[in-house]
Design a protein around this motif. Structure first.
Motif, PDB file in Angstrom:
ATOM      1  N   ARG A   1      43.805  32.564  43.934  1.00  0.00           N
ATOM      2  CA  ARG A   1      45.234  32.484  43.638  1.00  0.00           C
ATOM      3  C   ARG A   1      45.714  33.586  42.680  1.00  0.00           C
ATOM      4  N   GLN A   2      46.905  34.065  42.928  1.00  0.00           N
ATOM      5  CA  GLN A   2      47.553  35.045  42.061  1.00  0.00           C
ATOM      6  C   GLN A   2      47.854  34.425  40.695  1.00  0.00           C
ATOM      7  N   ASN A   3      47.711  35.213  39.647  1.00  0.00           N
ATOM      8  CA  ASN A   3      48.031  34.861  38.257  1.00  0.00           C
ATOM      9  C   ASN A   3      47.028  33.906  37.614  1.00  0.00           C
ATOM     10  N   ARG A   4      46.688  32.810  38.261  1.00  0.00           N
ATOM     11  CA  ARG A   4      45.729  31.841  37.702  1.00  0.00           C
ATOM     12  C   ARG A   4      44.657  31.535  38.746  1.00  0.00           C
TER      13      ARG A   4
ATOM     14  N   TRP B   1      38.514  41.418  39.812  1.00  0.00           N
ATOM     15  CA  TRP B   1      39.246  41.942  40.963  1.00  0.00           C
ATOM     16  C   TRP B   1      38.378  42.811  41.844  1.00  0.00           C
TER      17      TRP B   1
ATOM     18  N   THR C   1      47.797  27.307  49.074  1.00  0.00           N
ATOM     19  CA  THR C   1      47.632  27.946  47.772  1.00  0.00           C
ATOM     20  C   THR C   1      47.519  26.875  46.688  1.00  0.00           C
TER      21      THR C   1
ATOM     22  N   THR D   1      45.186  36.726  47.497  1.00  0.00           N
ATOM     23  CA  THR D   1      45.123  38.031  46.851  1.00  0.00           C
ATOM     24  C   THR D   1      44.118  38.944  47.560  1.00  0.00           C
TER      25      THR D   1
ATOM     26  N   ASN E   1      49.232  39.953  46.190  1.00  0.00           N
ATOM     27  CA  ASN E   1      49.049  39.113  47.375  1.00  0.00           C
ATOM     28  C   ASN E   1      49.131  39.981  48.632  1.00  0.00           C
TER      29      ASN E   1
ATOM     30  N   TRP F   1      41.118  38.488  43.721  1.00  0.00           N
ATOM     31  CA  TRP F   1      40.399  37.773  42.668  1.00  0.00           C
ATOM     32  C   TRP F   1      39.244  37.028  43.316  1.00  0.00           C
TER      33      TRP F   1
ATOM     34  N   GLU G   1      45.580  45.416  40.948  1.00  0.00           N
ATOM     35  CA  GLU G   1      45.206  44.040  40.660  1.00  0.00           C
ATOM     36  C   GLU G   1      46.355  43.056  40.843  1.00  0.00           C
ATOM     37  N   ASN G   2      45.968  41.819  41.173  1.00  0.00           N
ATOM     38  CA  ASN G   2      46.869  40.674  41.213  1.00  0.00           C
ATOM     39  C   ASN G   2      47.957  40.802  42.276  1.00  0.00           C
TER      40      ASN G   2
END
Length: 346
Positions: A230-233, A205, A188, A257, A266, A211, A263-264
């Motif tokens: 990657r989650q969040n960013r 998404w 990650t 993800t 994992n 993502w 959305e967002n």
């Protein structure tokens, strides 16, 4: 005529290059390729590329796609018994004065293979300028002109990954289906690199791919699909739909993800990049049952020889490419407006 594009400047501008695309007139029947089974092994790709590069500045330059298309047309699209000597023999005939037209005169399916393989490979080899390290130059870098492999591995240099030929394996999230991409397993946060330059056509998404980023090549024939970011960013800072990126640019980060309508999330067990390559000979093929996705295993192996090095900003924790690239883009290429592709999966 051509336009020169510089990766960093275009990314910062957020603009896109628009070219005219001639559509068939009303009532005219469109004829285009409806299926491609790309099974060219790494060994054939590597050999054809080396022959092309070696002959580039000679009186009889070779085209690696023509060499591979000739071989496919001669052997009925079969590469199981491929030997490097077969390509050496074709190259020798061409360099002795024969033309590809003469060699393929009686090969009925050569035009098909040339167009099909060209749709897969034409954007990966050519002339370009790139920065390289030079301690004697100002800033420690200098520009050099090169010819050869200008497509990049989707995984940044110095970041480990593992893969195998998983195209066509089964998937069952949502519904049973075949895996229409190639998974590269990595940690990650590993920087994801644009294989080829083009326009960001989809970004956001997707419940299957999480993502994801979709990038359309400059000639409009290839759609690269990067998923499970990657989650969040997930994305490179500032990346938006409609942006132009160049081969070697950082576009996002490996994650896990997807597999969720929310959305967002994992929803994937192991961190990896799902890379897909869709061929588009006609815009009607973009979504639905007529989509064409090809096996990328041999191509990613070839691209592993050309990996983009990145630098990390300690404050923002963002990665950017270390060495910029200049590419000449013919004006007869086009980039369609950003469109969300709904049938992508992971």
């Amino acid at each position: 005529a051509a336009v020169i594009v510089l990766c960093a400047l275009l990314l910062l501008s957020g603009g896109s290059l628009l070219y005219n695309h001639v559509q068939a007139t009303a009532g005219e029947e469109k004829k285009y390729i409806k299926w491609v089974d790309f099974n060219v092994p790494y060994e054939a790709l590597d050999k054809a590329l080396k022959l092309d590069v070696a002959a580039h500045e000679t009186e009889t330059p070779l085209n690696w796609v023509e060499l591979l298309a000739y071989l496919a047309a001669k052997n009925g699209g079969e590469f199981k018994k491929f030997k490097a000597s077969q390509l050496d023999a074709v190259a020798k005939e061409l360099q002795s004065g024969k033309t590809i037209a003469e060699l393929t005169e009686n090969l009925k399916y050569y035009p098909y293979y040339r167009e099909a393989y060209g749709a897969v490979l034409d954007g990966l080899v050519g002339e370009y300028e790139i920065e390289v390290a030079d301690e004697t130059a100002e800033g420690g870098k200098k520009w050099v002109r090169k010819y050869g492999l200008k497509g990049f591995s989707p995984i940044a240099k110095n970041y480990p990954y593992s893969d195998f030929d998983d195209f066509g394996t089964s998937r069952d999230y949502g519904f049973k289906r075949k895996h229409l991409g190639h998974d590269l397993m990595g940690a990650t946060g590993t920087p994801i690199i644009a294989v080829e330059g083009g326009t960001v056509e989809a970004l956001g998404w997707n419940q299957y791919g999480g993502w994801r980023v979709g990038i359309r090549s400059f000639d409009g024939r290839r759609y690269y699909y990067y998923a499970h970011l990657r989650q969040n960013r997930p994305y490179a800072e500032g990346l938006e739909a409609g942006d132009v990126v160049m081969a070697g640019d950082v576009i996002g980060y490996v994650g896990r993800t997807g597999y969720s309508a929310k959305e967002n999330v994992n929803g994937i067990t192991s961190s990896h990049l799902h890379l897909g390559l869709q061929l588009i000979f006609d815009e009607s093929q973009k979504e639905g049952p007529s989509e064409i996705w090809v096996d990328l295993y041999s191509i990613t192996r070839l691209l592993s020889e050309n990996r983009s090095e990145t630098v990390r900003n300690a404050e923002t924790k963002e990665h950017t490419r270390k060495y910029l690239l200049l590419e000449t883009v013919p004006e007869d290429r086009f980039i369609p407006a950003p469109v969300e592709l709904g049938a992508e999966s992971g």
